[in-house]
Write a protein that holds these residues in place. Structure first.
Motif, short mmCIF file in Angstrom:
data_model
loop_
_atom_site.label_atom_id
_atom_site.label_comp_id
_atom_site.label_asym_id
_atom_site.label_seq_id
_atom_site.Cartn_x
_atom_site.Cartn_y
_atom_site.Cartn_z
N LEU A 91 11.16 6.74 -7.60
CA LEU A 91 10.44 7.93 -7.17
C LEU A 91 9.00 7.99 -7.65
O LEU A 91 8.28 8.93 -7.33
N GLY A 92 8.58 7.01 -8.45
CA GLY A 92 7.25 7.09 -9.03
C GLY A 92 7.16 8.12 -10.14
O GLY A 92 6.07 8.60 -10.46
N LEU A 93 8.30 8.45 -10.75
CA LEU A 93 8.35 9.41 -11.85
C LEU A 93 8.84 8.77 -13.15
O LEU A 93 9.07 9.48 -14.13
N ASP A 94 9.00 7.45 -13.16
CA ASP A 94 9.43 6.72 -14.35
C ASP A 94 8.32 5.75 -14.75
O ASP A 94 7.69 5.13 -13.89
N VAL A 95 8.13 5.58 -16.05
CA VAL A 95 7.15 4.61 -16.54
C VAL A 95 7.65 3.99 -17.82
O VAL A 95 8.21 4.67 -18.69
N ASP A 96 7.46 2.68 -17.95
CA ASP A 96 7.81 1.96 -19.17
C ASP A 96 6.57 1.82 -20.04
O ASP A 96 5.52 1.37 -19.56
N ILE A 97 6.69 2.18 -21.30
CA ILE A 97 5.63 2.02 -22.28
C ILE A 97 6.08 0.99 -23.29
O ILE A 97 7.15 1.13 -23.90
N TRP A 98 5.29 -0.05 -23.46
CA TRP A 98 5.67 -1.12 -24.38
C TRP A 98 5.66 -0.63 -25.82
O TRP A 98 4.89 0.26 -26.18
N ALA A 142 1.74 7.93 -3.10
CA ALA A 142 1.63 7.45 -4.48
C ALA A 142 0.19 7.02 -4.78
O ALA A 142 -0.60 6.70 -3.89
N GLN A 143 -0.14 7.02 -6.06
CA GLN A 143 -1.45 6.56 -6.53
C GLN A 143 -1.24 5.38 -7.47
O GLN A 143 -0.22 5.29 -8.16
N ALA A 144 -2.22 4.49 -7.49
CA ALA A 144 -2.16 3.34 -8.39
C ALA A 144 -2.82 3.70 -9.72
O ALA A 144 -3.92 4.27 -9.74
N HIS A 180 3.80 8.78 -8.51
CA HIS A 180 3.45 10.12 -8.02
C HIS A 180 2.25 10.60 -8.85
O HIS A 180 2.11 10.25 -10.03
N PRO A 181 1.35 11.39 -8.26
CA PRO A 181 0.19 11.87 -9.03
C PRO A 181 0.56 12.51 -10.37
O PRO A 181 -0.20 12.38 -11.34
N SER A 235 0.85 -1.19 0.00
CA SER A 235 0.00 0.00 0.00
C SER A 235 0.88 1.24 0.00
O SER A 235 2.04 1.20 0.42
N ALA A 236 0.32 2.34 -0.47
CA ALA A 236 1.05 3.60 -0.50
C ALA A 236 1.17 4.16 0.91
O ALA A 236 0.37 3.85 1.80
N ALA A 237 2.16 5.01 1.12
CA ALA A 237 2.32 5.71 2.39
C ALA A 237 1.24 6.78 2.49
O ALA A 237 1.12 7.62 1.60
N ALA A 238 0.46 6.74 3.56
CA ALA A 238 -0.64 7.70 3.75
C ALA A 238 -0.08 9.04 4.19
O ALA A 238 -0.28 9.50 5.32
N LEU A 239 0.64 9.67 3.29
CA LEU A 239 1.28 10.96 3.52
C LEU A 239 1.03 11.83 2.29
O LEU A 239 0.67 11.31 1.22
N PRO A 240 1.21 13.13 2.40
CA PRO A 240 1.06 13.99 1.21
C PRO A 240 2.03 13.54 0.11
O PRO A 240 3.14 13.08 0.40
N PRO A 241 1.63 13.65 -1.15
CA PRO A 241 2.51 13.24 -2.25
C PRO A 241 3.84 13.96 -2.20
O PRO A 241 3.89 15.18 -2.09
N GLN A 242 4.92 13.18 -2.26
CA GLN A 242 6.26 13.75 -2.23
C GLN A 242 7.26 12.75 -2.77
O GLN A 242 7.20 11.57 -2.45
N THR A 243 8.17 13.23 -3.61
CA THR A 243 9.28 12.41 -4.07
C THR A 243 10.52 12.79 -3.28
O THR A 243 10.80 13.97 -3.06
N ILE A 244 11.27 11.77 -2.86
CA ILE A 244 12.40 11.99 -1.96
C ILE A 244 13.62 11.29 -2.53
O ILE A 244 13.64 10.07 -2.69
N GLY A 245 14.66 12.06 -2.85
CA GLY A 245 15.89 11.47 -3.36
C GLY A 245 16.00 11.55 -4.87
O GLY A 245 15.42 12.42 -5.52
#
Length: 272
Positions: A111-118, A43-45, A66-67, A23-33
């Motif tokens: 960070l939830g800022l990368d996505v792979d597109i087939w 994070a959102q699914a 990340h949203p 499950s995602a961390a129940a905190l405000p959206p934030q990327t760290i590192g």
């Protein structure tokens, strides 16, 4: 050694800790590192199905972002479909529910800022759960890795890559050098080519990376992409023997531990 102290070799790998969270961390959206050494809160699914996209390999639990990343997929998918004539896109790995190192595969996507597109177009019909786990993408790279495979590379692939690169939130896109070479033949001088960067692998998918979200002070930005379209002599190196047949490292890097990540990633990991 004092009681309670552990050597680096004895510390649990961060990928083991992050890999078992569901499950995602129940905190405000934030990327760290950084993209390859960090985590994400709030994070959102990505929904498994949406207008012009289907998510693949859901059992991996890597559909979290990340949203900003989720919004990117939502607006990119219909643009990609319109530009290419495909029914839509197939979305591969994004990140784990709280980001961090993965049990297998990627060094980045933390960070939830990368996505792979087939590089395989989405089929017109909705795939079953079993198909999403079993269906494979396609390679568009020739067996000798010197160019694209004319039997599988299409104008639609270029249209999809261009649509992604023209999004202002996209920092860069990683693809196989053979694909970059093909793009340089057909679109040399185009401003969007600057974001398309050669990288090892990436012949079955392309990897989209977003800029750090505005206001995320703990997100460490990637260096800017070099000037120009990237269709210069720097591309030639990717077709040398050194690049095509890289030697494995003499010493395998040790897995990252929590001590290697920003301190606030411990709070993200433990949040309920």
């Amino acid at each position: 050694m004092a009681q309670g102290q552990e050597t680096a070799a004895e510390l649990p790998a961060a990928k083991t800790l992050f890999g078992k969270v569901r499950s995602a961390a129940a905190l405000p959206p934030q990327t760290i590192g950084f993209y390859s050494r960090g985590c994400v809160a709030g994070a959102q699914a990505l929904p498994l199905d949406g207008p012009h996209w289907q998510a693949m390999r859901p059992s991996r639990q890597r559909m979290w972002g990340h949203p900003d990343l989720i919004r990117f997929v939502e607006r990119f998918a219909p643009l990609a479909a319109q530009a290419s004539g495909w029914p839509g896109i197939l979305v591969g790995d994004i990140a784990q529910p709280r980001g961090g190192p993965m049990l297998t595969g990627h060094a980045s996507h933390q960070l939830g800022l990368d996505v792979d597109i087939w590089l395989k177009p989405m089929p017109a019909q909705r795939m079953t759960s079993a198909q999403r786990e079993q269906v494979s993408s396609i390679t568009v790279v020739r067996a000798d890795r010197l160019d694209v495979d004319r039997a599988s590379w299409t104008p639609g692939h270029q249209a999809v890559l261009r649509a992604a690169a023209e999004d202002p939130k996209v920092q860069r896109i990683f693809i196989n050098a053979a694909i970059k070479r093909a793009l340089c033949r057909s679109a040399k001088g185009a401003s969007w080519l600057r974001k398309i960067r050669p990288e090892h692998g990436h012949d079955y998918h392309f990897h989209v990376r977003l800029f750090c979200p505005e206001g995320d002070a703990q997100c460490k930005a990637q260096d800017p992409t070099p000037e120009g379209d990237g269709c210069d002599a720097s591309l030639d190196w990717w077709f040398t023997d050194e690049a095509l047949h890289p030697k494995p490292p003499a010493v395998k890097p040790a897995p990252l531990t929590m001590a290697d990540l920003p301190a606030d990633c411990q709070q993200v990991l433990e949040a309920r």
